[in-house]
Write an enzyme that holds these catalytic residues in place. Structure first.
Site, short mmCIF file in Angstrom:
data_model
loop_
_atom_site.label_atom_id
_atom_site.label_comp_id
_atom_site.label_asym_id
_atom_site.label_seq_id
_atom_site.Cartn_x
_atom_site.Cartn_y
_atom_site.Cartn_z
CG ASP A 1 -36.64 42.26 98.06
OD1 ASP A 1 -36.32 41.27 97.38
OD2 ASP A 1 -35.86 43.20 98.27
CD GLU B 1 -33.21 40.22 103.42
OE1 GLU B 1 -33.87 40.45 102.39
OE2 GLU B 1 -31.98 40.02 103.38
CD GLU C 1 -36.79 44.47 93.71
OE1 GLU C 1 -37.06 45.67 93.48
OE2 GLU C 1 -36.23 43.73 92.88
CG HIS D 1 -28.61 40.28 86.77
ND1 HIS D 1 -29.78 39.90 86.15
CD2 HIS D 1 -28.74 39.92 88.06
CE1 HIS D 1 -30.58 39.35 87.06
NE2 HIS D 1 -29.98 39.35 88.23
N1 UDP Z 1 -23.58 36.99 93.66
C1 UDP Z 1 -22.98 35.85 93.11
N2 UDP Z 1 -22.44 35.96 91.86
C2 UDP Z 1 -22.46 37.10 91.12
C3 UDP Z 1 -23.08 38.25 91.70
C4 UDP Z 1 -23.64 38.15 92.96
O1 UDP Z 1 -22.94 34.78 93.74
O2 UDP Z 1 -21.97 37.11 90.00
C5 UDP Z 1 -24.18 36.87 94.99
C6 UDP Z 1 -23.78 37.93 95.98
O3 UDP Z 1 -22.61 37.56 96.67
C7 UDP Z 1 -25.01 38.01 96.88
C8 UDP Z 1 -26.14 37.73 95.94
O4 UDP Z 1 -25.59 37.05 94.83
O5 UDP Z 1 -24.98 37.02 97.87
C9 UDP Z 1 -26.82 39.00 95.54
O6 UDP Z 1 -27.65 38.76 94.48
P1 UDP Z 1 -28.31 39.95 93.65
O7 UDP Z 1 -27.38 41.09 93.60
O8 UDP Z 1 -28.76 39.32 92.37
O9 UDP Z 1 -29.63 40.28 94.45
P2 UDP Z 1 -30.01 41.23 95.69
O10 UDP Z 1 -29.11 40.88 96.82
O11 UDP Z 1 -29.88 42.64 95.24
O12 UDP Z 1 -31.42 40.87 95.98
#
Ligand code: UDP
Length: 377
Positions: free
Chosen positions: A105, A127, A141, A254
């Site tokens: 997304d 996905e 998204e 982040h």
């Molecule tokens: N993740 C990571 N390190 C971090 C935070 C998240 O490797 O410090 C991983 C987490 O395990 C998951 C992914 O990043 O697989 C999620 O990313 P994010 O939350 O940025 O995006 P979303 O999933 O909401 O699109």
């Protein structure tokens, strides 16, 4: 087999496209990878762990970049990639020979899907079908996903609910492949890669930082719709929780300044709130396993946490991943500070046993199914 180009730009997309790349390599099927690097550092951490070397790297991340600025750069940059890929792949005259795979997304995914359509090349959406049907949540998204569904020629869905959303929107059944979410394949791949290996320096560092006798609350957050007031509310809830002496909060923050700056300002001075830089993916898995509760607005974390039996409080008003909520792995708490504190307290005091429940998002064979379907096109 049609020629394949896989395009993505962010950390979660890379984590979830990695299994498709590994499966294509295993089956010795030719493909190319293009990254937009919409997030640079966080993407590179993941490419490195999953041993992926992109063939094309648009390197588009810029400080303070707007969604429109990023979209414009993607449109400008991708044609050269298409040209090179088409030339190398020796297309037939009508260009119907290839498929560009996008994921999820993101702005990268929706803009690449549109650019691919402009070049009359087929689009595969990994996905696909997740929906809130709320235009502003998650923003942007939800609309990115809906746009891609209008364009895509094949839709790889993670769950039955996602397939059913697409069917209701008029997508023909033969264009939908229910595969499960590749996020679970990645967990399996990581477990295999890490088995028997020494813990990383990063994990050693965190072990030294965290008090083993305390309960761990793991926090992540980055959604645009939570910038400002939402993040403030979550911050207040964390401050309140941090008054407990039996817990520690670890928050990999982040890198977006809209997240990093207010979080640092509000939560930077509490001894049992540890703000750290985004951690490597294996470290994140280690943390999810260790945590008693996760507080997060992340999509990927909601899908991964069930594998560790760790409950997630989802700091969002709407979720396109209700399967985890329905199966009892996660609770939608929004960003109301009181609700977050109440639910976290409930879970900390009486941790549920989720160990025997099945992860509703996949079985680890999604990439195999995706490649099988692509071979049949
Ligand atoms: N993740 C990571 N390190 C971090 C935070 C998240 O490797 O410090 C991983 C987490 O395990 C998951 C992914 O990043 O697989 C999620 O990313 P994010 O939350 O940025 O995006 P979303 O999933 O909401 O699109």
């Amino acid at each position: 087999m049609k020629k394949l180009l896989l395009c993505f730009g962010t950390r979660p997309e890379a984590i979830k496209m990695a299994p498709v790349i590994h499966e294509l390599k295993k089956q010795e099927i030719a493909f190319k990878v293009c990254v937009t690097a919409q997030h640079r550092e966080m993407l590179d951490q993941v490419l490195d762990f999953f041993e992926i070397t992109p063939d094309y790297d648009l390197d588009l991340m810029r400080a303070g970049q707007t969604l429109n600025g990023l979209s414009a750069s993607i449109f400008t940059g991708i044609d050269k990639v298409f040209d090179d890929w088409l030339r190398q792949a020796q297309p037939d005259s009508n260009t119907q020979f290839g498929v560009v795979l996008v994921h999820g997304d993101t702005t990268t995914a929706s803009m690449i899907a549109q650019a691919t359509f402009h070049r009359q090349i087929k689009v595969g959406h990994v996905e696909a079908g997740l929906r809130t049907y709320n235009k502003t949540s998650p923003f942007p998204e939800e609309i990115n996903r809906q746009l891609i569904s209008r364009i895509a020629d094949v839709h790889f869905t993670p769950t039955e609910k996602a397939s059913s959303n697409l069917l209701k929107e008029g997508i023909p059944v033969e264009r939908i492949a229910l595969t499960g979410n590749t996020v679970v394949d990645s967990l399996h791949w990581a477990a295999e890669k890490l088995a028997g290996k020494k813990l990383s320096q990063e994990i050693f560092g965190l072990k030294a930082l965290l008090n083993n006798d305390n309960k761990l609350v793991l926090v992540t957050g980055h959604r645009r719709e939570n910038f400002g007031e939402g993040l403030e509310e979550i911050g207040e809830a964390l401050l309140k929780l941090s008054n407990r002496t039996d817990l520690e909060i670890l928050y990999p923050v982040h890198l977006n300044p809209n997240v990093k700056d207010p979080v640092q300002k509000r939560l930077g001075n509490k001894p049992n709130i540890h703000l750290v830089s985004p951690v490597a993916y294996p470290t994140m898995l280690w943390l999810m396993q260790r945590a008693v509760v996760i507080i997060s607005d992340s999509g990927g974390v909601q899908e991964e946490a069930p594998a560790f039996g760790t409950p997630v409080l989802v700091t969002r008003e709407y979720s396109e991943r209700m399967e985890g909520v329905e199966a009892g792995f996660s609770v939608l708490v929004g960003t109301n500070r009181q609700k977050i504190v109440e639910e976290a307290t409930r879970l900390l005091n009486n941790p549920p046993d989720l160990s025997n429940r099945q992860n509703p998002y996949g079985d680890g064979k999604a990439a195999e199914r995706i490649v099988q379907f692509l071979k049949g096109l």
